[in-house]
Design a protein around this motif. Sequence first.
Motif, short mmCIF file in Angstrom:
data_model
loop_
_atom_site.label_atom_id
_atom_site.label_comp_id
_atom_site.label_asym_id
_atom_site.label_seq_id
_atom_site.Cartn_x
_atom_site.Cartn_y
_atom_site.Cartn_z
N CYS A 49 0.37 3.46 -3.21
CA CYS A 49 0.20 4.81 -3.76
C CYS A 49 1.37 5.72 -3.39
O CYS A 49 1.51 6.81 -3.96
N ASP A 50 2.17 5.29 -2.44
CA ASP A 50 3.36 6.07 -2.05
C ASP A 50 4.65 5.42 -2.53
O ASP A 50 5.69 6.08 -2.59
N ASP A 51 4.61 4.12 -2.79
CA ASP A 51 5.84 3.43 -3.14
C ASP A 51 5.54 2.26 -4.06
O ASP A 51 5.38 1.12 -3.62
N LEU A 52 5.46 2.56 -5.33
CA LEU A 52 5.19 1.51 -6.32
C LEU A 52 6.39 0.57 -6.46
O LEU A 52 6.24 -0.62 -6.73
N GLN A 53 7.59 1.11 -6.31
CA GLN A 53 8.80 0.32 -6.55
C GLN A 53 8.89 -0.89 -5.63
O GLN A 53 9.33 -1.95 -6.03
N ARG A 54 8.45 -0.73 -4.39
CA ARG A 54 8.52 -1.86 -3.46
C ARG A 54 7.68 -3.02 -3.96
O ARG A 54 8.05 -4.18 -3.84
N PHE A 55 6.53 -2.69 -4.52
CA PHE A 55 5.66 -3.76 -5.03
C PHE A 55 6.24 -4.36 -6.31
O PHE A 55 6.06 -5.53 -6.59
N ILE A 56 6.92 -3.54 -7.08
CA ILE A 56 7.57 -4.05 -8.29
C ILE A 56 8.56 -5.16 -7.95
O ILE A 56 8.74 -6.11 -8.71
N GLN A 89 -6.44 6.02 -11.98
CA GLN A 89 -6.74 4.64 -12.37
C GLN A 89 -6.39 3.64 -11.28
O GLN A 89 -7.02 2.59 -11.17
N MET A 90 -5.38 3.97 -10.50
CA MET A 90 -4.99 3.07 -9.40
C MET A 90 -5.80 3.33 -8.13
O MET A 90 -5.56 2.70 -7.11
N ASN A 91 -6.74 4.25 -8.25
CA ASN A 91 -7.56 4.63 -7.09
C ASN A 91 -6.68 5.12 -5.94
O ASN A 91 -6.87 4.75 -4.77
N CYS A 92 -5.71 5.95 -6.27
CA CYS A 92 -4.83 6.54 -5.28
C CYS A 92 -5.27 7.98 -5.00
O CYS A 92 -5.91 8.61 -5.84
N PRO A 93 -4.90 8.51 -3.84
CA PRO A 93 -5.19 9.92 -3.56
C PRO A 93 -4.60 10.81 -4.65
O PRO A 93 -3.57 10.49 -5.24
N LYS A 94 -5.24 11.93 -4.90
CA LYS A 94 -4.80 12.79 -6.00
C LYS A 94 -3.44 13.40 -5.76
O LYS A 94 -2.65 13.59 -6.69
N THR A 95 -3.15 13.70 -4.51
CA THR A 95 -1.87 14.35 -4.21
C THR A 95 -0.74 13.34 -4.30
O THR A 95 -0.81 12.27 -3.69
N PRO A 96 0.29 13.65 -5.05
CA PRO A 96 1.41 12.71 -5.14
C PRO A 96 2.15 12.58 -3.81
O PRO A 96 1.97 13.41 -2.92
#
Lengths: 145, 493
Positions: B27-34, B453-460
Amino acid sequence: MRISIAIVVTVLLSSLTVMSSARAQKAGATPAAPSFILDARSYYGERVVRFTLAEEGGKTVMTMASNAGDFSRRVLSSKDVEFLKAEFAKLPVPERLPGECARFHLTVTLTKGPKTAEAKTSCLGVRTITEPAYARFARILVNSI
Amino acid sequence: MRTFFGSSIAFCALVATSSHANPAQICDDLQRFICAPGSYDDGTGSASNPTVLSSGQSEIEQKIAKRAHDEFLKALKDPDNTYFRKTVLSATGLSLSPHCAKAEDHPSAKCLSDMATGLVDIFSKQQGSNPYQTQAYAMGAPAVTDTTFVTESPIYEGAVQRILDHTKELLHAEDIDKKARDKVFPQIKTLLLSKIKQMVKDPTVRKNLTDKVKAIRYDSSDCSGGTTSVPGLLMPNAFYNPSKNTFNFCSGMTLQNKSEFQMAFVMAHELAHSIDPCCITQGPSDFSFQFPEGGTRADAEAAYPIQGVIACLRSEQSVKARAADQVPQVSQSQGNYGGYGNYGNYGNYGGTGGGMVNNSQPQAPPPFAGFCQNDQITESFADWMAAEITPEYISKNYPKLSSEQRRFGYSNIWRGSCMDDATARQIAVADPHPAQGDRSNRILLVQPKIRAQMNCPKTPPRGTVYCAPPGFRSSSVPIPRPTPEPDMEGVVK
């Protein structure tokens, strides 16, 4: 509003010259300017590929990178370098670049020494009079990697 | 003792899990998982990181390579093709090999096979099929002139045409076209039209944009470029064509990525280009949007019909979309003359395509000439709009996906889009796209519906901002702050 590409490049290179001079003075040394740099940038939709041909450590190295993550380097012979320069010289310059080529074009800049550069741009993959020559040049660039 | 040991192991495992593997960090770093290795099925399809495939090629690419080998072998065997064999022998270095002695006239079976393999390599590079993952010819490489003799040979071109025809069958281009044209495209177009309706206030502009988007047609997945073959049939690519008002979703996109998250996002991105700050001015002149004549960049940005989004996308908290005259960054190594680091020399649309430059005479900056030249705002906008549209497409078509599948799905959009520092430095000055990490983490990952949708916290994530569309909130000032709450269906009020 139309602006000559020459003006754009002039401003760019002028600013680079000024900044590089300032940096060199600050460092107390003047870096040796390469005798030439060929910088080709291919744009086709989402894909961007950049080729640079420049002297490094007494050799002439072609470097390729794409925004898909591809990267490669290769030392070219003087014969190949002259071949690429000759092919660049043959590239025709279109009288006008259509707006729809913003994401479909090949721009090639040949910089000779610190002061002068020649830039040529044409559509790529969009049919124009000059496009086939640039498509051919793009294939040659791929062959050089 | 056993119980104690077991408890200790369980405790240590728990500690290790909580301190080293924390899926919530996505939820903080999508790029790492990419960039993570592996293949991920998101419930709409799966995508792989190409760097982890041992062969570097997908199954279909291996089939294409085999077919290419067969076609080139056939051409090389032709007794009348002596000169062609000479060009191939020179271009591959095989002319120096003992097993290819006199191969131009009397080639051995092994020499023929090796020549065909060399031609497959050349073909692969030209078609953009993982061509640059290795440096096979970096040392002792053939002369560029020799390779060019091969690629310009009619015999080579004829074989390539036959390979491409077969490749289209292997890629199941008809299936891709059917799914793209009949399922995804109509829905994405409808969603874009609804966004225009919501975001564009001026009724005349809104009608012109609506009419333009309604008229967009899906072209095909064949991006081989006809006679030019510039882009490469196997290269992942997509594009909107402003002169035809069509778009292509290239078959190369599906080689290692079957996810519908990707297809939906890419289509939304390309359709959004039709109204991006560059292409919005293109079309029939009496009905196309025009920025104020002679105005500054700020004037034009303020006039863009979707208010506030350009300024926000240029902000440090967003993707920092650069324009030619906005960033003084300079990097002269490798000849970075012009581009997104130091800007200036591509494209002068409407002007001429070349010119001599004497850079010893400093000149004043040129007046603002529109957003089509050296400006990352067009790609940034297309990403932003695609991030607005994709979650709505997914929630409508795949309402039962788990949050884990959605996490896979949103990372599958750019699965494997990773590069090392050397590549990033080389391409950054030329790429009109924002940095990949920013695209993932500051456009996708900050979108409230996607986060829901990703079930992440609302705050970016800290230091980032969601660029809200007009009407979403009263101010478009790009400073991080809480975004409105999504409702139960992930729809932001």
